[in-house]
Design a protein around this motif. Structure first.
Motif, PDB file in Angstrom:
ATOM      1  N   ASP A   1      12.545  51.211  43.907  1.00  0.00           N
ATOM      2  CA  ASP A   1      12.349  52.658  44.085  1.00  0.00           C
ATOM      3  C   ASP A   1      13.733  53.283  44.207  1.00  0.00           C
ATOM      4  N   HIS A   2      13.808  54.562  43.904  1.00  0.00           N
ATOM      5  CA  HIS A   2      15.059  55.326  44.056  1.00  0.00           C
ATOM      6  C   HIS A   2      16.213  54.707  43.275  1.00  0.00           C
ATOM      7  N   LEU A   3      15.893  54.064  42.152  1.00  0.00           N
ATOM      8  CA  LEU A   3      16.979  53.463  41.378  1.00  0.00           C
ATOM      9  C   LEU A   3      17.711  54.515  40.545  1.00  0.00           C
ATOM     10  N   ASP A   4      17.349  55.785  40.764  1.00  0.00           N
ATOM     11  CA  ASP A   4      18.151  56.887  40.234  1.00  0.00           C
ATOM     12  C   ASP A   4      19.204  57.300  41.277  1.00  0.00           C
ATOM     13  N   TRP A   5      19.044  56.867  42.529  1.00  0.00           N
ATOM     14  CA  TRP A   5      19.994  57.165  43.610  1.00  0.00           C
ATOM     15  C   TRP A   5      20.963  55.998  43.768  1.00  0.00           C
ATOM     16  N   TYR A   6      20.394  54.791  43.750  1.00  0.00           N
ATOM     17  CA  TYR A   6      21.208  53.575  43.778  1.00  0.00           C
ATOM     18  C   TYR A   6      21.463  53.167  42.331  1.00  0.00           C
TER      19      TYR A   6
ATOM     20  N   LEU B   1       7.467  61.048  36.566  1.00  0.00           N
ATOM     21  CA  LEU B   1       8.883  60.651  36.519  1.00  0.00           C
ATOM     22  C   LEU B   1       9.038  59.284  37.175  1.00  0.00           C
ATOM     23  N   ALA B   2       9.449  58.287  36.396  1.00  0.00           N
ATOM     24  CA  ALA B   2       9.490  56.905  36.901  1.00  0.00           C
ATOM     25  C   ALA B   2      10.715  56.615  37.770  1.00  0.00           C
ATOM     26  N   LYS B   3      11.736  57.445  37.747  1.00  0.00           N
ATOM     27  CA  LYS B   3      12.949  57.277  38.572  1.00  0.00           C
ATOM     28  C   LYS B   3      13.595  55.908  38.366  1.00  0.00           C
ATOM     29  N   GLY B   4      13.561  55.409  37.147  1.00  0.00           N
ATOM     30  CA  GLY B   4      14.222  54.139  36.851  1.00  0.00           C
ATOM     31  C   GLY B   4      13.375  52.909  37.105  1.00  0.00           C
ATOM     32  N   ALA B   5      12.151  53.088  37.599  1.00  0.00           N
ATOM     33  CA  ALA B   5      11.290  51.940  37.912  1.00  0.00           C
ATOM     34  C   ALA B   5      10.632  51.391  36.649  1.00  0.00           C
ATOM     35  N   ARG B   6      10.141  50.136  36.745  1.00  0.00           N
ATOM     36  CA  ARG B   6       9.435  49.479  35.644  1.00  0.00           C
ATOM     37  C   ARG B   6       8.010  49.145  36.077  1.00  0.00           C
ATOM     38  N   PHE B   7       7.133  48.933  35.094  1.00  0.00           N
ATOM     39  CA  PHE B   7       5.704  48.768  35.391  1.00  0.00           C
ATOM     40  C   PHE B   7       5.136  47.420  34.962  1.00  0.00           C
ATOM     41  N   ASP B   8       5.973  46.534  34.426  1.00  0.00           N
ATOM     42  CA  ASP B   8       5.469  45.257  33.914  1.00  0.00           C
ATOM     43  C   ASP B   8       4.809  44.418  35.007  1.00  0.00           C
ATOM     44  N   GLU B   9       5.461  44.321  36.144  1.00  0.00           N
ATOM     45  CA  GLU B   9       4.924  43.495  37.229  1.00  0.00           C
ATOM     46  C   GLU B   9       3.584  44.039  37.721  1.00  0.00           C
ATOM     47  N   LEU B  10       3.503  45.356  37.875  1.00  0.00           N
ATOM     48  CA  LEU B  10       2.262  45.995  38.318  1.00  0.00           C
ATOM     49  C   LEU B  10       1.123  45.695  37.347  1.00  0.00           C
ATOM     50  N   VAL B  11       1.364  45.930  36.049  1.00  0.00           N
ATOM     51  CA  VAL B  11       0.298  45.758  35.047  1.00  0.00           C
ATOM     52  C   VAL B  11      -0.098  44.286  34.930  1.00  0.00           C
TER      53      VAL B  11
ATOM     54  N   VAL C   1     -12.361  56.217  39.403  1.00  0.00           N
ATOM     55  CA  VAL C   1     -11.291  56.930  38.698  1.00  0.00           C
ATOM     56  C   VAL C   1     -10.213  57.202  39.740  1.00  0.00           C
ATOM     57  N   LEU C   2      -9.061  56.569  39.546  1.00  0.00           N
ATOM     58  CA  LEU C   2      -8.027  56.565  40.568  1.00  0.00           C
ATOM     59  C   LEU C   2      -6.764  57.257  40.078  1.00  0.00           C
ATOM     60  N   LEU C   3      -6.398  58.358  40.753  1.00  0.00           N
ATOM     61  CA  LEU C   3      -5.090  58.980  40.526  1.00  0.00           C
ATOM     62  C   LEU C   3      -4.089  58.263  41.433  1.00  0.00           C
ATOM     63  N   ALA C   4      -3.347  57.329  40.862  1.00  0.00           N
ATOM     64  CA  ALA C   4      -2.286  56.609  41.580  1.00  0.00           C
ATOM     65  C   ALA C   4      -1.114  56.534  40.615  1.00  0.00           C
ATOM     66  N   PRO C   5      -0.367  57.632  40.461  1.00  0.00           N
ATOM     67  CA  PRO C   5       0.526  57.805  39.300  1.00  0.00           C
ATOM     68  C   PRO C   5       1.661  56.803  39.178  1.00  0.00           C
ATOM     69  N   GLY C   6       2.122  56.226  40.296  1.00  0.00           N
ATOM     70  CA  GLY C   6       3.245  55.303  40.214  1.00  0.00           C
ATOM     71  C   GLY C   6       4.558  55.990  39.883  1.00  0.00           C
ATOM     72  N   CYS C   7       4.549  57.313  39.902  1.00  0.00           N
ATOM     73  CA  CYS C   7       5.705  58.121  39.472  1.00  0.00           C
ATOM     74  C   CYS C   7       5.793  59.368  40.336  1.00  0.00           C
ATOM     75  N   ALA C   8       6.982  59.954  40.372  1.00  0.00           N
ATOM     76  CA  ALA C   8       7.154  61.266  40.998  1.00  0.00           C
ATOM     77  C   ALA C   8       6.488  62.332  40.137  1.00  0.00           C
ATOM     78  N   SER C   9       6.315  63.515  40.717  1.00  0.00           N
ATOM     79  CA  SER C   9       5.458  64.538  40.114  1.00  0.00           C
ATOM     80  C   SER C   9       6.193  65.719  39.508  1.00  0.00           C
ATOM     81  N   MET C  10       7.509  65.821  39.747  1.00  0.00           N
ATOM     82  CA  MET C  10       8.175  67.109  39.521  1.00  0.00           C
ATOM     83  C   MET C  10       8.339  67.502  38.054  1.00  0.00           C
TER      84      MET C  10
END
Length: 489
Positions: A207-212, A384-394, A458-467
Motif C-alpha cells: 500500500d502507499h507505494l506511490d509515497w514510498y 486508483l491502484a496507487k502502485g499496488a498489484r492484484f495477482d496475489e489477490l486474484v 454483489v460486493l463493492l470492494a474496489p481494492g483501489c482509492a476512489s479519487m
C-alpha cells in the motif's frame, strides 16, 4: 538554524518555555491546524504553509489574529523560510517534498504531529497510549478498542489517524485515562520518541507505494510500521497469520518485561488470543493459560462474522487485556460496537442476491479480506491502484468469483490479473463513457445484477482509492447504495 540548538529542542515539552522557537507548520489540514494552534498557545512563533487555499479559513483567521503567519496557495511551500528552528509536518507530506528536503539539508528537526503530541503530554497526568497500525483494519480496531475502554468505565478517546488530532487530546485540560491511537505509516515515519504502553500491527501488505518509492519501497513501508513497537512497555500484539508482524516484534527494542502476544483465527497457543469454534478466547492474560483459555465473547456477539472483522476484535481485545480491562468489559464493548459506514455493510437483498458496500477496501489486501467473507461473489472493483498489484489477490480469491465488473483509472490492471489467474471468470470492463459518479456506479450495479444468481453477493470492494471518479470512498459507497436501491425500485 535559528536561535535554538538541537539539544534545546530535544528537551522541549509541555512545561518548557517555547518563547522564541520559530516553527514552520507544513500543511494546514486537521492535524496541521491543531499543531499550529497549540504551538501558538505554548508561545512559539508559527508560520503555516499550504499549497491549497481551501483550508479552514475561519481557524486560519483566528490564528492570524493570535500572531501566526500564513502562506497559502501554489508555490507557497517551495522554499523554507530562513529563520526556522523546527518543522512540524502533516503526515501526507513525502520526505522528498522540497520544503522537507531543505529542512533536512539544513539540519532542522522535522516532527510529525505524533512526535509533537508525545512531547506535549503532561508528565503528571499523561494518559497511556494503546497504539494500532497495519495496512488494513486500523480504524475499525481503534474504534472497537475505544468502545471496550468506555465499557470498562475509562475516560478514553479514539485519536490519531481517526477522530481527534492527538495534540488536542494530550492538551485537553481534563486528562484522559487512556488513549486509543490509530497511526498510519506516514505518521510513524515522522515519529521517534513515542513509547506506547502496548502496540499492535494488524497486518502488512502493499500500500502507499506511490509515497514510498524506489527498489526498497516495501521495506521502507514496513520499517515505518515497525516503529510502533519502539520501547513498548507492556505488550507487542502481532498477527500470528502474518509472519512479518511477528518478525517486527522479534526485532523491536522494547522495555524489559514487555510481552509478545499473538492473535489468530485458529486455536490459540499459550500467550495468544484466538478462536475455539465460534468463541473468542484469551490464552495470554489469565493465570491458567498453560492449560486453558478464557471466553471473551462469541462471533455472534460481533457486528459481522467476516474473518477480518473477527481478527480486528481479537487485536482490540488483546490491547485492552494488556491494559488490565476485564473480560466482561471486552464483551460489553464488542457487543456495543457498530462499524462506520462503507465497511462490509449490507445495503439490501434483491431476488436472493445480497448487495454489500465495502468501499473502504481501498487496497488489494483489504479487498482480499472482504472477498474471503463470502462464498460466491460478483466483484465490483477498480479505481486508483496507487502502485499496488492484484495477482496475489486474484490467485487466492479467484475461486470465489462468479464474475467481476471493473471501473476506474486502473481497471485494466485488475482485468489483466483476472485473465492470468482466473481466466474463466466473466469480466465486464466499464469504460469512462458517461463519467458522472452516479452514472458509472449505476452501470456497474446494473451489470453486476445481470451476472449475479440467487445466493450470490454483489460486493463493492474496489481494492483501489476512489479519487479518480468520486470525491472519496464515502461518496463511492453512497453511490453504490443509491444504485442498489434504485435497482429494487
Amino acid at each position: 538554524m535559528g536561535g535554538w540548538h538541537l539539544m534545546d529542542l530535544q528537551n522541549l515539552g509541555r512545561h518548557s518555555s517555547w518563547d522564541g522557537v520559530r516553527a514552520v507548520v507544513a500543511g494546514f489540514g486537521v492535524s496541521g491546524a491543531a499543531a499550529a494552534d497549540n504551538l501558538l498557545f505554548l508561545g512559539a512563533q508559527v508560520t503555516a504553509l499550504d499549497e491549497r487555499v481551501d483550508v479552514d479559513v475561519e481557524r486560519a483567521e483566528l490564528l492570524e489574529t493570535l500572531g501566526a503567519t500564513f502562506r497559502l496557495g501554489e508555490g507557497s511551500t517551495a522554499v523554507l523560510p530562513d529563520d526556522v528552528d523546527l518543522v512540524v509536518t502533516s503526515p501526507g507530506w513525502r520526505p522528498d517534498a522540497p520544503l522537507l528536503a531543505q529542512a533536512a539539508a539544513r539540519g532542522i528537526p522535522i516532527w510529525g504531529e505524533v512526535e509533537l503530541a508525545w512531547r506535549l503530554r503532561d508528565p503528571e497526568t499523561a494518559a497511556p497510549w494503546l497504539a494500532i497500525t497495519g495496512t488494513n483494519g486500523k480504524t475499525t480496531t481503534v474504534q472497537m478498542l475505544n468502545s471496550i475502554l468506555a465499557a470498562a468505565g475509562k475516560r478514553t478517546l479514539a485519536v490519531g489517524n481517526v477522530g481527534v488530532p492527538i495534540v488536542e487530546a494530550v492538551m485537553d485540560p481534563t486528562p484522559y485515562d487512556v488513549l486509543a491511537v490509530e497511526l498510519s505509516s506516514f505518521q510513524l515515519h515522522w515519529s521517534s520518541s513515542m513509547q506506547a504502553e502496548s502496540a499492535a500491527v494488524l497486518n502488512l501488505a502493499e500500500d502507499h507505494l506511490d509515497w514510498y518509492t524506489g527498489s526498497d519501497a516495501m521495506a521502507a513501508y514496513a520499517r515505518d510500521k515497525a516503529k510502533i513497537y519502539h520501547q513498548v512497555e507492556r505488550a507487542c500484539i502481532y498477527n500470528v497469520n502474518d509472519p512479518q508482524t511477528e518478525q517486527m516484534v522479534i526485532d523491536a527494542d522494547v522495555q524489559e518485561g514487555a510481552r509478545a502476544i499473538g492473535f489468530t483465527l485458529g486455536m490459540p497457543g499459550v500467550g495468544m488470543l484466538g478462536l475455539v469454534e465460534d468463541i473468542l478466547v484469551d490464552r495470554a492474560f489469565i493465570e491458567e493459560r498453560a492449560t486453558s483459555a478464557a471466553e471473551l465473547c462469541t462471533i455472534s456477539d460481533l457486528a459481522s462474522p467476516a474473518p477480518h472483522f473477527v481478527a480486528n476484535a481479537l487485536a482490540a481485545a488483546a490491547l485492552a487485556r494488556s491494559h488490565g480491562v476485564s473480560r466482561t468489559a471486552i464483551r460489553d464493548g464488542l457487543i456495543a460496537f457498530r462499524p462506520d459506514g462503507h465497511r462490509i455493510a449490507t445495503v439490501a437483498q434483491h431476488n436472493g442476491v445480497t448487495y454489500v458496500d465495502d468501499s473502504k477496501a481501498t487496497n488489494p489486501h483489504a479487498a482480499r479480506s472482504s472477498l474471503a467473507a463470502y462464498e460466491s461473489v460478483v466483484w465490483i472493483a477498480g479505481g486508483l491502484a496507487k502502485g499496488a498489484r492484484f495477482d496475489e489477490l486474484v490467485a487466492a480469491m479467484g475461486g470465489r468469483l462468479r464474475a467481476a465488473v471493473l471501473i476506474g483509472a486502473d481497471r485494466e490492471l485488475i482485468a489483466e490479473a483476472l485473465s492470468r489467474h482466473a481466466p474463466d471468470v466473466p469480466v465486464i470492463v466499464l469504460g469512462d463513457g458517461e463519467t458522472g459518479a452516479d452514472s458509472i456506479m449505476e452501470r456497474a450495479v446494473a451489470a453486476a445484477a445481470e451476472l449475479a444468481q440467487a445466493g450470490d453477493t454483489v460486493l463493492l470492494a474496489p481494492g483501489c482509492a476512489s479519487m479518480d471518479q468520486f470525491a472519496n470512498y464515502g461518496e463511492r459507497g453512497d453511490k453504490f447504495a443509491e444504485a442498489v436501491r434504485r435497482l429494487g425500485g
